[in-house]
Design a protein around this motif. Structure first.
Motif, PDB file in Angstrom:
ATOM      1  N   ASP A  36       0.847  -1.191   0.000  1.00 27.68           N
ATOM      2  CA  ASP A  36       0.000   0.000   0.000  1.00 27.68           C
ATOM      3  C   ASP A  36       0.885   1.244   0.000  1.00 27.68           C
ATOM      4  O   ASP A  36       1.133   1.859   1.030  1.00 27.68           O
ATOM      5  N   ALA A  37       1.348   1.616  -1.172  1.00 26.67           N
ATOM      6  CA  ALA A  37       2.310   2.716  -1.298  1.00 26.67           C
ATOM      7  C   ALA A  37       1.746   4.038  -0.802  1.00 26.67           C
ATOM      8  O   ALA A  37       2.475   4.852  -0.237  1.00 26.67           O
ATOM      9  N   PHE A  38       0.454   4.254  -0.994  1.00 24.69           N
ATOM     10  CA  PHE A  38      -0.139   5.528  -0.579  1.00 24.69           C
ATOM     11  C   PHE A  38      -0.070   5.703   0.932  1.00 24.69           C
ATOM     12  O   PHE A  38       0.072   6.822   1.425  1.00 24.69           O
ATOM     13  N   ALA A  39      -0.129   4.612   1.681  1.00 18.38           N
ATOM     14  CA  ALA A  39      -0.012   4.681   3.141  1.00 18.38           C
ATOM     15  C   ALA A  39       1.432   4.531   3.595  1.00 18.38           C
ATOM     16  O   ALA A  39       1.858   5.200   4.542  1.00 18.38           O
ATOM     17  N   LYS A  77       5.771   4.469  -7.376  1.00 21.36           N
ATOM     18  CA  LYS A  77       4.366   4.683  -7.730  1.00 21.36           C
ATOM     19  C   LYS A  77       4.110   6.088  -8.283  1.00 21.36           C
ATOM     20  O   LYS A  77       2.968   6.473  -8.483  1.00 21.36           O
ATOM     21  N   SER A  78       5.178   6.850  -8.502  1.00 22.42           N
ATOM     22  CA  SER A  78       5.073   8.225  -9.019  1.00 22.42           C
ATOM     23  C   SER A  78       4.230   9.127  -8.121  1.00 22.42           C
ATOM     24  O   SER A  78       3.489   9.979  -8.601  1.00 22.42           O
ATOM     25  N   PHE A  79       4.352   8.932  -6.811  1.00 21.75           N
ATOM     26  CA  PHE A  79       3.692   9.803  -5.842  1.00 21.75           C
ATOM     27  C   PHE A  79       4.652  10.943  -5.518  1.00 21.75           C
ATOM     28  O   PHE A  79       5.371  10.932  -4.524  1.00 21.75           O
ATOM     29  N   ILE A  80       4.677  11.942  -6.386  1.00 25.55           N
ATOM     30  CA  ILE A  80       5.662  13.010  -6.303  1.00 25.55           C
ATOM     31  C   ILE A  80       5.561  13.798  -4.999  1.00 25.55           C
ATOM     32  O   ILE A  80       6.574  14.223  -4.448  1.00 25.55           O
ATOM     33  N   THR A  81       4.353  13.997  -4.490  1.00 25.68           N
ATOM     34  CA  THR A  81       4.200  14.741  -3.240  1.00 25.68           C
ATOM     35  C   THR A  81       4.866  14.000  -2.088  1.00 25.68           C
ATOM     36  O   THR A  81       5.587  14.599  -1.291  1.00 25.68           O
ATOM     37  N   HIS A  82       4.646  12.712  -2.004  1.00 29.86           N
ATOM     38  CA  HIS A  82       5.275  11.923  -0.940  1.00 29.86           C
ATOM     39  C   HIS A  82       6.791  11.865  -1.133  1.00 29.86           C
ATOM     40  O   HIS A  82       7.556  11.928  -0.175  1.00 29.86           O
TER      41      HIS A  82
END
Length: 135
Positions: A36-39, A77-82
């Motif tokens: 769960d990359a977002f978490a 996951k290309s979550f640039i903000t994180h």
């Protein structure tokens, strides 16, 4: 998870480290695990900040490892903000430990990931960190 991330950051800013730890446990309980990359990206970044705040033997190395893991997950996951938040924390840690050139390199690579000046608020924060320590 975003609200919990904000809560953990607010608790850290007020030195409520027990609250940060409780929030991390909640993030972990709500996540679908390591995949769960977002978490997990914010989980590792906040864990790094908590390790730095607690200090003590090995805290710098633990923080470094947590920041690196957060960056790795976010980038995959290309979550640039994180990725941005974890890289900023890592750069600050590197500066604090005398690794200014490594911090500068990390921040420069981060700038490249923001095409066309996207997200000027975050870029301004990174520029201020660079200006503060490198000019």
């Amino acid at each position: 998870v975003v609200l919990l991330e904000c809560l953990a950051d607010a608790r850290r800013a007020t030195w409520n480290l027990g609250g940060v730890e409780a929030t991390l446990k909640t993030i972990l309980s709500l996540s679908a695990g390591e995949q769960d990359a977002f978490a997990m990206a914010p989980y590792y970044r906040i864990s790094a900040e908590l390790a730095r705040a607690r200090g003590g033997e090995g805290s710098g190395l633990a923080a470094l490892e947590f920041f690196e893991r957060a960056i790795e997950i976010a980038r995959a996951k290309s979550f640039i903000t994180h990725e941005f938040e974890a890289t900023m924390g890592l750069a600050d840690l590197l500066i604090a430990t005398g690794q200014r050139s490594e911090a500068s390199e990390r921040l420069s690579k981060l700038f490249e990931r923001f095409p066309d000046g996207r997200d000027p608020v975050r870029l301004t924060r990174a520029e201020k960190l660079l200006d503060q320590h490198f000019l």
